[in-house]
Design a protein around this motif. Structure first.
Motif, mmCIF file in Angstrom:
data_model
loop_
_atom_site.group_PDB
_atom_site.id
_atom_site.type_symbol
_atom_site.label_atom_id
_atom_site.label_comp_id
_atom_site.label_asym_id
_atom_site.label_seq_id
_atom_site.Cartn_x
_atom_site.Cartn_y
_atom_site.Cartn_z
ATOM 1 N N SER A 99 42.437 -13.854 -36.810
ATOM 2 C CA SER A 99 43.000 -14.552 -35.659
ATOM 3 C C SER A 99 44.203 -13.784 -35.147
ATOM 4 O O SER A 99 44.840 -13.012 -35.876
ATOM 5 N N ASP A 128 42.993 -17.749 -39.786
ATOM 6 C CA ASP A 128 42.379 -16.460 -40.081
ATOM 7 C C ASP A 128 40.969 -16.632 -40.636
ATOM 8 O O ASP A 128 40.006 -16.051 -40.132
ATOM 9 N N SER A 131 38.356 -17.700 -38.267
ATOM 10 C CA SER A 131 38.155 -16.767 -37.154
ATOM 11 C C SER A 131 37.420 -15.520 -37.619
ATOM 12 O O SER A 131 37.495 -14.465 -36.981
ATOM 13 N N SER A 134 34.539 -13.416 -34.612
ATOM 14 C CA SER A 134 35.465 -13.594 -33.496
ATOM 15 C C SER A 134 35.458 -12.431 -32.530
ATOM 16 O O SER A 134 34.884 -11.362 -32.790
ATOM 17 N N ARG A 136 38.579 -10.467 -30.251
ATOM 18 C CA ARG A 136 40.041 -10.401 -30.118
ATOM 19 C C ARG A 136 40.427 -9.302 -29.138
ATOM 20 O O ARG A 136 39.900 -8.189 -29.194
ATOM 21 N N SER A 150 42.681 -14.264 -29.423
ATOM 22 C CA SER A 150 41.408 -14.233 -30.129
ATOM 23 C C SER A 150 40.658 -15.543 -29.954
ATOM 24 O O SER A 150 41.259 -16.597 -29.712
ATOM 25 N N GLY A 152 37.850 -17.473 -32.240
ATOM 26 C CA GLY A 152 36.986 -17.591 -33.403
ATOM 27 C C GLY A 152 35.771 -18.418 -33.040
ATOM 28 O O GLY A 152 35.898 -19.547 -32.563
ATOM 29 N N ASN A 183 35.519 -24.120 -32.874
ATOM 30 C CA ASN A 183 36.092 -22.846 -32.425
ATOM 31 C C ASN A 183 37.564 -22.806 -32.788
ATOM 32 O O ASN A 183 38.173 -23.837 -33.109
ATOM 33 N N THR A 184 38.138 -21.619 -32.740
ATOM 34 C CA THR A 184 39.563 -21.428 -33.022
ATOM 35 C C THR A 184 40.119 -20.443 -32.004
ATOM 36 O O THR A 184 39.751 -19.263 -32.007
ATOM 37 N N THR A 185 40.989 -20.907 -31.132
ATOM 38 C CA THR A 185 41.656 -20.020 -30.183
ATOM 39 C C THR A 185 43.052 -19.707 -30.695
ATOM 40 O O THR A 185 43.705 -20.549 -31.320
ATOM 41 N N SER A 186 43.520 -18.498 -30.434
ATOM 42 C CA SER A 186 44.805 -18.079 -30.984
ATOM 43 C C SER A 186 45.447 -17.035 -30.088
ATOM 44 O O SER A 186 44.750 -16.217 -29.477
ATOM 45 N N ALA A 203 47.781 -21.068 -33.126
ATOM 46 C CA ALA A 203 46.329 -21.168 -33.162
ATOM 47 C C ALA A 203 45.933 -22.618 -32.933
ATOM 48 O O ALA A 203 46.678 -23.541 -33.291
#
Length: 321
Positions: A99, A128, A131, A134, A136, A150, A152, A183-186, A203
């Protein structure tokens, strides 16, 4: 932050910066471990990073740079990075990606070698692990600052180190072996202002409760400052876990070189709705070229009693090639 990932990323970055007109390949490796004695419980040894990284770089017909990095640990992880000339884009589809928050959240109060990284307490989740698969983007430097973001991708990830509240970096919190994640946005930013190192990131982790996840959505964040003056390295960092226990951690410390040895003192307070814990690390590091060695003393003092207090001694070693 995993030091093997730092090494792999550094090797990858150096290859990208070379901008060679023909293909290049390199092999590097890193080992980090320690002998530990915790509260007289006997001597134990552990290796937290054992990685061999194979890096390859080339140029595409349109002039863009291409780099591939493979980390060989207990499994094989690969990322592909394309340098567009307006920043780089990294793709990962086998759990090796990081991430943006993980890329920037290394503590400026990290003055030891083995017992060091980001937050002491394992309830801090930088997104992390979730993600791993991912995309990035990292921008070019703008007035001394670099921005990255990023995404994920949704999937099933091992998130056992970050399930629940409490725990330490040496003894993380256990929990569900896998979690379904939407999902994971960062995002993260690093740079300097008038000699002061500045870093910050956050994140947004979204678990798939409808798909059976037991995780709670959270938005962890951090910021840190570092400054060197008169031979002293000073650091301050703040981590907000945004978990169900409202965990926050504040760190500060100082490091300096003396007679060929780097000495450091790190202090931290981890606050939650149910309990507070103080941490202290005193360290001495001797670099001997390709290998470095350290002695580190870690004290954990939990408020409200002594049952969870601990004192640990670490003899750390690191080898890079």
């Amino acid at each position: 932050m995993n030091r093997s990932k730092i090494l792999g990323a550094s090797a990858l970055a150096s290859l990208m910066a070379a901008g060679a007109a023909q293909a290049e390949m390199s092999v590097s490796g890193y080992l980090l471990g320690a002998f530990a004695d915790s509260d007289g419980g006997g001597l134990a040894v552990s290796n937290t990073s054992e990685t061999v990284t194979v890096s390859y770089s080339d140029s595409l017909d349109n002039g863009m740079g291409l780099a591939v990095g493979m980390d060989i640990t207990d499994s094989l992880g690969t990322v592909v990075t394309i340098d567009t000339g307006m920043g780089s884009v990294t793709f990962s589809a086998d759990g090796k990606g990081d991430s943006a928050l993980d890329k920037v959240d290394g503590s400026t109060v990290c003055f030891s070698m083995y017992y060091c990284g980001a937050a002491y307490n394992a309830s801090y989740n930088d997104g992390d692990t979730v993600s791993g698969n991912s995309i990035r983007y990292v921008s070019p430097a703008i007035n001394g600052f670099t921005i990255q973001a990023s995404m994920g991708l949704e999937g099933t990830y091992d998130n056992s180190d970050h399930t629940g509240a409490g725990g330490t970096a040496a003894s993380p919190v256990g929990g569900s072996g896998t979690e379904n994640v939407d999902n994971t946005t960062s995002v993260g930013i690093t740079g300097s202002i008038m000699g002061v190192t500045v870093k910050a990131g956050m994140a947004d982790i979204n678990y798939d409760q409808a798909g059976g996840s037991t995780g709670t959505d959270n938005t962890p964040s951090m910021y840190a400052l570092g400054y060197s003056i008169a031979g002293l390295d000073l650091g301050y960092a703040f981590y907000d876990s945004d978990d169900t226990a409202s965990s926050e951690e504040t760190q500060y410390g100082v490091g300096t070189s003396m007679m060929g040895v780097y000495l450091g003192a790190q202090f931290a307070t981890h606050d939650t709705t149910g309990n507070d814990t103080d941490y202290m690390t005193l360290s001495a590091i001797k670099s001997m070229g390709a290998a470095s060695f350290s002695y580190e003393y870690v004290e954990v003092d939990e408020a409200g009693g002594t049952s969870n207090d601990s004192d640990a001694h670490y003899l750390g070693y690191s080898i890079g090639f």
